[in-house]
Design an enzyme around this catalytic site. Structure first.
Site, short mmCIF file in Angstrom:
data_model
loop_
_atom_site.label_atom_id
_atom_site.label_comp_id
_atom_site.label_asym_id
_atom_site.label_seq_id
_atom_site.Cartn_x
_atom_site.Cartn_y
_atom_site.Cartn_z
N ARG A 141 103.10 -43.82 -41.21
CA ARG A 141 102.62 -44.61 -40.45
C ARG A 141 101.35 -44.44 -40.17
O ARG A 141 101.47 -44.63 -38.45
CB ARG A 141 103.94 -44.58 -39.03
CG ARG A 141 104.75 -44.66 -39.93
CD ARG A 141 105.29 -46.40 -40.13
NE ARG A 141 107.37 -46.36 -40.80
CZ ARG A 141 107.51 -45.84 -41.82
NH1 ARG A 141 106.56 -45.84 -42.81
NH2 ARG A 141 109.04 -45.95 -41.90
N SER A 154 111.61 -51.54 -35.93
CA SER A 154 111.36 -50.00 -35.24
C SER A 154 110.44 -49.89 -34.26
O SER A 154 109.42 -49.33 -34.62
CB SER A 154 110.82 -48.48 -36.17
OG SER A 154 111.82 -47.71 -36.20
N GLU A 214 106.07 -46.45 -32.21
CA GLU A 214 105.47 -46.99 -34.01
C GLU A 214 104.90 -47.99 -32.90
O GLU A 214 103.80 -48.54 -33.80
CB GLU A 214 106.62 -47.13 -34.81
CG GLU A 214 106.19 -48.06 -36.49
CD GLU A 214 107.08 -47.73 -37.32
OE1 GLU A 214 107.11 -48.84 -37.99
OE2 GLU A 214 107.67 -46.61 -37.14
#
Length: 299
Positions: free
Chosen positions: A172, A222, A292
């Site tokens: 990520r 998410s 995130e």
């Protein structure tokens, strides 16, 4: 800087003033942008950034506003959204996609041309630019796997091509997060595959996503990165937090890794709930959850 001045400077670019960003974010929350611009080409993006530099205006790019939370105070000066830059070109096994193209749409362009490698992304709701920015991934695949290059406009208005070895991809993460820049387009290298096999894989992953994720409510996707050695959703479940609400924001009863807007939630509701989850998980399991989702804007 007056509204009239910036609008007059760019008569061919749609620029909205004092525009609620809740109209665009996937959480349906967020305060107003002073100026919200929708350029249609890299030249228009470059002109906007050069103008901001000369005028002392701050600027930020939101992509398509999928994996972020804009605080209720909104965003100062100029917000750039690239949703009008969505051209996709397929050449043999190469796909060149402008930053504002939806990642999901590009996976179907790959399918149409019998190209394999992008199936993992068929359920990721972000834009191409955002996917490169955060090295988006799902179901064992990530953008770095098929990334070749990206054209990026930097803070000084110059445009540079970043190749895979330049991107510092990790979980990520990409180097773009440490720069103030905007991904303008991305080039992918894929492989020829069998149409039926590609479609079967995409259908399978789409089913898994629809059956497990709370797509019926607004959300930012998410919320947390996966901590090493743990699954975020299970930690939240084990802490007894699933279904917990603050204001109109709720930890999804369908998937504990998601926070959904079920009753006119504000960005403050979201942020307060995120902090509460982090505090509880740290206290109960000594695990630090890193977001995130990007949280930006004025308080």
């Amino acid at each position: 800087m007056t509204t009239q001045t910036i609008v007059q400077q760019f008569p061919n670019i749609t620029i909205l003033t004092n525009e609620p960003l809740s109209h665009y974010t996937y959480t349906k929350t967020g305060g107003p942008a002073d100026f919200l611009a929708f350029p249609t080409s890299k030249e228009e993006v470059q002109s906007l950034i050069n103008f901001c530099q000369k005028s002392g205006l701050e600027w930020i790019c939101l992509g398509n506003a999928s994996n972020l939370i804009v605080r209720d105070g909104g965003i100062k000066d100029v917000v750039i959204m690239l949703t009008q830059m969505k051209q996709v070109i397929v050449q043999d096994t190469t796909i060149i996609a402008e930053s504002g193209a939806k990642l999901i749409d590009v996976t179907y362009d790959a399918l149409k041309h019998d190209l394999t490698g992008l199936e993992f992304a068929c359920g990721i709701p972000g834009s191409i630019g955002g996917a490169a920015y955060m090295n988006a991934g799902a179901y064992g695949g990530e953008l770095a796997d098929i990334f070749y290059s990206a054209d990026v406009i930097l803070e000084d208005g110059s445009i540079k091509t970043f190749y895979k070895e330049d991107m510092a991809f990790s979980y990520r993460h990409s180097i773009i997060q440490t720069l103030k820049g905007i991904v303008l387009s991305v080039t992918f290298h894929l492989e020829k595959g069998k149409h039926t096999a590609i479609k079967e894989k995409m259908d399978e992953l789409t089913y898994l996503r629809e059956s497990k994720q709370p797509l019926e409510y607004p959300s930012c996707g998410s919320v947390f990165k996966r901590p090493e050695g743990y699954f975020t959703g299970k930690l939240i479940q084990d802490a007894g937090l699933q279904g917990h609400m603050i204001g109109g924001a709720q930890i999804s009863e369908k998937h504990a890794g998601f926070i959904v807007n079920i009753n006119k939630a504000t960005a403050t509701d979201y942020i307060t709930l995120i902090q509460y989850i982090q505090d509880v998980i740290l206290d109960k399991f000594n695990v630090s959850l890193e977001t995130e989702v990007r949280i930006i804007g004025r308080k």
